[in-house]
Design an enzyme around this catalytic site. Structure first.
Site, PDB file in Angstrom:
ATOM      1  N   ALA A  63      45.530  38.797  48.676  1.00 25.43           N
ATOM      2  CA  ALA A  63      46.456  39.716  48.691  1.00 25.43           C
ATOM      3  C   ALA A  63      47.703  39.298  49.694  1.00 25.43           C
ATOM      4  O   ALA A  63      47.515  38.555  50.684  1.00 25.43           O
ATOM      5  CB  ALA A  63      45.633  40.789  49.283  1.00 25.43           C
ATOM      6  N   GLY A 108      41.055  37.023  48.305  1.00 25.17           N
ATOM      7  CA  GLY A 108      40.925  37.714  46.878  1.00 25.17           C
ATOM      8  C   GLY A 108      41.347  36.604  45.754  1.00 25.17           C
ATOM      9  O   GLY A 108      41.149  36.880  44.806  1.00 25.17           O
ATOM     10  N   GLU A 111      37.955  35.350  45.522  1.00 22.80           N
ATOM     11  CA  GLU A 111      36.951  36.396  44.863  1.00 22.80           C
ATOM     12  C   GLU A 111      37.138  36.468  43.513  1.00 22.80           C
ATOM     13  O   GLU A 111      36.381  36.923  42.635  1.00 22.80           O
ATOM     14  CB  GLU A 111      37.235  37.886  45.580  1.00 22.80           C
ATOM     15  CG  GLU A 111      36.808  37.946  47.124  1.00 22.80           C
ATOM     16  CD  GLU A 111      37.054  39.129  47.816  1.00 22.80           C
ATOM     17  OE1 GLU A 111      36.027  39.796  48.052  1.00 22.80           O
ATOM     18  OE2 GLU A 111      38.122  39.540  48.236  1.00 22.80           O
ATOM     19  N   GLU A 131      39.052  36.653  55.602  1.00 24.51           N
ATOM     20  CA  GLU A 131      39.858  38.041  56.021  1.00 24.51           C
ATOM     21  C   GLU A 131      39.492  38.515  57.231  1.00 24.51           C
ATOM     22  O   GLU A 131      40.232  39.269  57.969  1.00 24.51           O
ATOM     23  CB  GLU A 131      39.074  38.967  55.103  1.00 24.51           C
ATOM     24  CG  GLU A 131      39.569  39.047  53.615  1.00 24.51           C
ATOM     25  CD  GLU A 131      39.033  37.953  52.579  1.00 24.51           C
ATOM     26  OE1 GLU A 131      39.391  37.920  51.369  1.00 24.51           O
ATOM     27  OE2 GLU A 131      38.550  37.116  53.159  1.00 24.51           O
TER      28      GLU A 131
END
Length: 257
Positions: A63, A108, A111, A131
């Site tokens: 992100a 992400g 992920e 994160e």
């Protein structure tokens, strides 16, 4: 600019994350990924999906942190929803999904690879879920999928301690299934996808369902389901084609029906 470039090669769909310089995710690109997976699920000619990043440096950096700079909880809730829906759709893809990790896979960006069935990393790739370093947490399946692959100890090292993992270490941990030289991940993923095309797509879907059922279903339920889905394959054209092709010593012609 197209956030996800789609290319069909034979029975394989190649999705390339394309948001330079770091192929970060946006609300729009996450919704686009979910849409594309849905379209590919409906296309019976597609048996495999390969996802990679545009350029040489980044698979995806996850992100864009600018999205969360104002501390808006409503925005955070929306983004968490988009991430979850997109990556859960990818995990639920009926065929085989392969991540061709061609560089940094962070947050992400890792992920989305964790949501795939198989990960192939180039030797220079670096993977992390950082994160907590910026006051956040992996909310797109990272805490669950990473733990399932590498176990609690290394999941805690990567998530709680912010430890980065290179390709070689990732291979030893089971985070990735193969390491290749720089620039070779996409070709390796396509070669593997070609192997998928030799399998019955009906069987692949059933087998994937059973393998992933082990995440939530006790074995006492999974084993009867295994037999049930085996019998269900006899309702498909692919089952008759596969057995007869073998007996007739010819390549099977799958229809995904």
């Amino acid at each position: 600019m197209t956030a996800i470039i789609e290319k069909i090669v034979g029975h394989t769909a190649v999705l390339t994350m394309n948001n330079p310089p770091a192929n970060t995710w946006t609300a729009q690109s996450l919704q686009l990924l979910k849409q594309k997976v849905s379209e590919l699920n409906a296309n019976k000619d597609i048996y495999a999906l390969v996802i990679t990043g545009e350029g040489e440096k980044f698979f995806s950096a996850g992100a864009d942190l600018k999205l969360f700079a104002d501390g808006d909880k409503g925005n955070a809730a929306s983004m968490a929803k988009y991430f979850g829906e997109a990556f859960e759709a990818l995990s639920g893809f009926r065929g085989v999904s392969i991540a061709a990790i061609n560089g940094y896979a962070m947050g992400g960006g890792l992920e989305v690879a964790l949501a795939c069935d198989i990960r192939i990393a180039e030797e220079q790739a670096v993977m992390a879920l950082p994160e907590a370093t910026v006051g956040l947490l992996p909310c797109a399946g990272g805490t669950q999928n990473l733990t399932a692959l590498v176990g609690e100890g290394w999941a805690k090292r990567m998530i709680l301690c912010g430890e980065r993992v290179d390709a070689a270490k990732g291979l030893s941990l089971g985070l990735v299934e193969e390491v290749v030289v720089k620039g070779a991940a996409l070709d390796a993923a396509m070669t593997l996808a070609e192997k998928v095309a030799k399998q019955s797509p009906s069987s692949v879907t059933a087998c994937k369902t059973l393998i992933q059922a082990g995440r939530t279903m006790p074995r006492t339920q999974a084993l009867p389901l295994e037999r049930e889905l085996f019998i269900g394959l006899f309702d498909t054209q692919d089952q008759a084609e596969g057995v007869n092709a073998f007996l007739e010593k010819r390549p099977a012609k799958w229809t995904n029906n």
